[in-house]
Design a protein around this motif. Sequence first.
Motif, PDB file in Angstrom:
ATOM      1  N   SER A  69     -48.052 -34.455  -4.478  1.00 44.27           N
ATOM      2  CA  SER A  69     -48.011 -33.322  -4.940  1.00 44.27           C
ATOM      3  C   SER A  69     -47.990 -32.296  -3.942  1.00 44.27           C
ATOM      4  N   GLU A  70     -49.111 -32.129  -3.027  1.00 43.51           N
ATOM      5  CA  GLU A  70     -49.144 -30.925  -2.167  1.00 43.51           C
ATOM      6  C   GLU A  70     -47.937 -30.993  -1.194  1.00 43.51           C
ATOM      7  N   ILE A  71     -47.513 -32.334  -0.702  1.00 46.83           N
ATOM      8  CA  ILE A  71     -46.263 -32.295   0.267  1.00 46.83           C
ATOM      9  C   ILE A  71     -45.103 -31.760  -0.338  1.00 46.83           C
ATOM     10  N   ALA A  72     -45.214 -32.224  -1.708  1.00 45.09           N
ATOM     11  CA  ALA A  72     -43.992 -31.600  -2.708  1.00 45.09           C
ATOM     12  C   ALA A  72     -43.801 -30.363  -2.772  1.00 45.09           C
ATOM     13  N   ARG A  73     -45.067 -29.584  -3.052  1.00 50.58           N
ATOM     14  CA  ARG A  73     -44.962 -28.222  -3.198  1.00 50.58           C
ATOM     15  C   ARG A  73     -44.693 -27.471  -1.987  1.00 50.58           C
ATOM     16  N   MET A  74     -45.180 -27.798  -0.826  1.00 54.11           N
ATOM     17  CA  MET A  74     -44.996 -27.025   0.507  1.00 54.11           C
ATOM     18  C   MET A  74     -43.573 -27.113   0.773  1.00 54.11           C
ATOM     19  N   ALA A  75     -42.926 -28.384   0.596  1.00 52.19           N
ATOM     20  CA  ALA A  75     -41.572 -28.682   0.908  1.00 52.19           C
ATOM     21  C   ALA A  75     -40.565 -27.880   0.082  1.00 52.19           C
ATOM     22  N   THR A  76     -40.795 -27.512  -1.199  1.00 55.13           N
ATOM     23  CA  THR A  76     -39.936 -27.060  -2.285  1.00 55.13           C
ATOM     24  C   THR A  76     -40.339 -25.534  -2.694  1.00 55.13           C
ATOM     25  N   ILE A  77     -41.294 -25.165  -2.319  1.00 57.65           N
ATOM     26  CA  ILE A  77     -41.958 -23.868  -2.866  1.00 57.65           C
ATOM     27  C   ILE A  77     -40.786 -22.885  -2.536  1.00 57.65           C
ATOM     28  N   GLU A  78     -40.392 -22.005  -3.574  1.00 64.36           N
ATOM     29  CA  GLU A  78     -39.304 -20.953  -3.384  1.00 64.36           C
ATOM     30  C   GLU A  78     -38.079 -21.579  -2.831  1.00 64.36           C
ATOM     31  N   MET A  79     -37.837 -22.856  -2.883  1.00 62.53           N
ATOM     32  CA  MET A  79     -36.661 -23.303  -2.451  1.00 62.53           C
ATOM     33  C   MET A  79     -35.259 -23.080  -3.477  1.00 62.53           C
ATOM     34  N   SER A  80     -34.358 -22.754  -2.645  1.00 64.57           N
ATOM     35  CA  SER A  80     -33.058 -22.273  -3.521  1.00 64.57           C
ATOM     36  C   SER A  80     -31.794 -23.005  -2.932  1.00 64.57           C
ATOM     37  N   VAL A  81     -30.982 -23.425  -3.851  1.00 67.52           N
ATOM     38  CA  VAL A  81     -29.684 -24.121  -3.345  1.00 67.52           C
ATOM     39  C   VAL A  81     -28.527 -23.272  -4.048  1.00 67.52           C
ATOM     40  N   VAL A  82     -27.582 -22.726  -3.164  1.00 68.78           N
ATOM     41  CA  VAL A  82     -26.621 -21.812  -3.781  1.00 68.78           C
ATOM     42  C   VAL A  82     -24.969 -22.612  -3.461  1.00 68.78           C
ATOM     43  N   VAL A  83     -24.374 -22.947  -4.574  1.00 68.14           N
ATOM     44  CA  VAL A  83     -23.162 -23.626  -4.217  1.00 68.14           C
ATOM     45  C   VAL A  83     -21.756 -22.637  -4.445  1.00 68.14           C
ATOM     46  N   SER A  84     -21.296 -22.408  -3.454  1.00 68.10           N
ATOM     47  CA  SER A  84     -20.277 -21.314  -3.411  1.00 68.10           C
ATOM     48  C   SER A  84     -18.977 -21.895  -2.960  1.00 68.10           C
ATOM     49  N   GLY A  85     -17.781 -21.070  -3.002  1.00 70.46           N
ATOM     50  CA  GLY A  85     -16.492 -21.377  -2.569  1.00 70.46           C
ATOM     51  C   GLY A  85     -15.398 -21.159  -3.510  1.00 70.46           C
ATOM     52  N   MET A  96     -26.620 -27.741 -10.437  1.00 68.84           N
ATOM     53  CA  MET A  96     -27.723 -28.029  -9.552  1.00 68.84           C
ATOM     54  C   MET A  96     -28.797 -27.414  -9.843  1.00 68.84           C
ATOM     55  N   GLU A  97     -28.597 -25.854 -10.599  1.00 72.01           N
ATOM     56  CA  GLU A  97     -29.500 -25.066 -11.083  1.00 72.01           C
ATOM     57  C   GLU A  97     -30.629 -26.053 -11.941  1.00 72.01           C
ATOM     58  N   ARG A  98     -30.263 -26.840 -12.773  1.00 73.49           N
ATOM     59  CA  ARG A  98     -31.211 -27.646 -13.658  1.00 73.49           C
ATOM     60  C   ARG A  98     -31.844 -28.612 -12.848  1.00 73.49           C
ATOM     61  N   ILE A  99     -31.400 -28.990 -11.666  1.00 73.31           N
ATOM     62  CA  ILE A  99     -32.090 -29.997 -10.801  1.00 73.31           C
ATOM     63  C   ILE A  99     -33.204 -29.265 -10.241  1.00 73.31           C
ATOM     64  N   VAL A 100     -32.925 -28.313  -9.623  1.00 75.09           N
ATOM     65  CA  VAL A 100     -33.760 -27.410  -8.470  1.00 75.09           C
ATOM     66  C   VAL A 100     -34.944 -26.898  -9.407  1.00 75.09           C
ATOM     67  N   SER A 101     -34.698 -26.686 -10.647  1.00 78.53           N
ATOM     68  CA  SER A 101     -35.896 -26.205 -11.322  1.00 78.53           C
ATOM     69  C   SER A 101     -37.062 -27.100 -11.510  1.00 78.53           C
ATOM     70  N   LYS A 102     -36.618 -28.381 -11.571  1.00 78.04           N
ATOM     71  CA  LYS A 102     -37.638 -29.622 -11.617  1.00 78.04           C
ATOM     72  C   LYS A 102     -37.807 -30.313 -10.303  1.00 78.04           C
ATOM     73  N   LEU A 103     -37.330 -29.701  -9.399  1.00 80.32           N
ATOM     74  CA  LEU A 103     -37.071 -30.544  -8.180  1.00 80.32           C
ATOM     75  C   LEU A 103     -38.512 -31.085  -7.725  1.00 80.32           C
ATOM     76  N   ALA A 409     -22.579 -25.731   0.180  1.00 80.65           N
ATOM     77  CA  ALA A 409     -23.992 -25.649  -0.216  1.00 80.65           C
ATOM     78  C   ALA A 409     -24.765 -25.095   0.708  1.00 80.65           C
ATOM     79  N   THR A 410     -25.574 -23.964   0.377  1.00 83.40           N
ATOM     80  CA  THR A 410     -26.645 -23.345   1.226  1.00 83.40           C
ATOM     81  C   THR A 410     -28.207 -23.351   0.856  1.00 83.40           C
ATOM     82  N   TYR A 411     -28.852 -24.033   1.698  1.00 80.20           N
ATOM     83  CA  TYR A 411     -30.288 -24.398   1.406  1.00 80.20           C
ATOM     84  C   TYR A 411     -31.133 -23.355   1.909  1.00 80.20           C
ATOM     85  N   GLU A 412     -32.244 -22.636   1.297  1.00 71.23           N
ATOM     86  CA  GLU A 412     -33.023 -21.753   1.920  1.00 71.23           C
ATOM     87  C   GLU A 412     -34.436 -22.340   1.428  1.00 71.23           C
ATOM     88  N   PHE A 413     -35.353 -22.435   2.391  1.00 67.21           N
ATOM     89  CA  PHE A 413     -36.786 -22.726   1.971  1.00 67.21           C
ATOM     90  C   PHE A 413     -37.507 -21.796   2.772  1.00 67.21           C
TER      91      PHE A 413
END
Length: 478
Positions: A69-85, A96-103, A409-413
């Motif tokens: 849990s801790e590694i998952a939390r640190m890796a995904t906290i406030e993570m965002s994925v934006v698909v554009s174009g 993707m929004e549905r996946i990221v909300s439970k990632l 796809a733009t990823y922000e961590f």
Amino acid sequence: MFSKLFEWIRSMVSKMFTNQNVKQALGVDVIISQPMASALQLWAAMYKNESPWLNKDVKALGLPASISSEIARMATIEMSVVVSGSPRADFLNMQMERIVSKLRQYIEFGNAKGGLVFKPYARDGIIAVDCIQADMFYPVSFDASGNMTAVIFADVRKQGTHYYTRLESHQFAGNACTIKNMAYKSSTENALGNQCSLSEVADWSQLQPEATITGITAPLYGYYRYPSANNVDTTSPLGVSCFSRAQDANGGVELIKQADEIYSSLVWEFESGKRALYIDELAFEQGTDNKPKLPDRRLYRTLKMSGQIGKTDDMFKEWSPAFREASIKSGLDAVLKKIEFACGLAYGVISDAQAVALTATEVKSSQQRTYATVTDTQKAVETALDQLLYAMDVYATLYNLAPRGTYTATYEFDDSVITDKGAQFIEDGVMVDKGAMSLVEYRMRTYGEDEATAKAKILMARTERADRVMDRVAQVRQ
């Protein structure tokens, strides 16, 4: 569960290919070796606090789930994925929004068991995604780059008095993916049973027994592999659990076992060391059952002291032993630090942070372990989601869910977990003063602004500062 599923799938593979040799039929060796199957079964049990060494005397400290849990939390906290174009990209972004909300919880499962598959499918005008844990899919082959090119998924349902198992195989070769669905029906939970129609289960009734999708360049799923070398089977491309290295020289997960045992000793120390008064049973009123009535059963204990009634000093004995919790806690903390080191975590993540006394060099080295673990995990997550996005794009075209178009796809961590913001702020300020960093770069790093916004903010600040100077000059002249 996995050992049963493992045998089911072995049986299914031979049936699918008319009892031919698996290697001849698929052109590859079966991927899951027996050591890997056993290890996966152990990791799954540990994650659920069902480790084989637990009993009435040894309790679980819950470390496997906490580490995952801790590694998952640190890796995904406030993570965002934006698909554009394009409009296609906008459609994919919504999926993707549905996946990221439970990632975070999905990655936790993947960390615990070494891997996870994101398998998309079209449904009611959207693309839904099944997140399949490592003990519910069976890898068959990988290419030279480590991409899983053939896999079998299992879906088990109970309907009435029968158990239904659907086995879905994906095999990617050339520019095509062949998908097969086979259903089995059994009256017992531990057997695959006989092949039956997919229509016997309502959720499977619309599935085709076999389909081939052509014109593609990759498999139609995303595979998240925990980014640690496989020391269980060094020839296997499969991932291992994030806590698999908390082990001894013999390969067992001994450090976590030791932590559970020491923790149980600590619990027992408090339980057995509770203050008690042992008093002659004649000192208490007798109840209707002819037994002494105790005002507090946690405090009072009864003894028969026949022949000693005349001696008042012997009417009761106090039990108040000295506690050894300090030495036990010290031992537990030492083991927890070994687990942190083995799992790539900084000291103080699961051990007592107040007891960590390190030099500046040791602190930096400790933090670098967490930094490496988190950044590697984030890269693995990004790879899996890129693969998932490609599969989603294929299904969007196949089922005409959105107009064709390109996407990016733009990823922000959030790096605040692995970066000391205060220290970085001071260091960057020094760099600006020395002329080694521009104000534009400083604002971009510190506030997460893009270049245009940073330049505009700097210009605004300079203009406001110039205005204030002019105001002060005017006041002096007056």
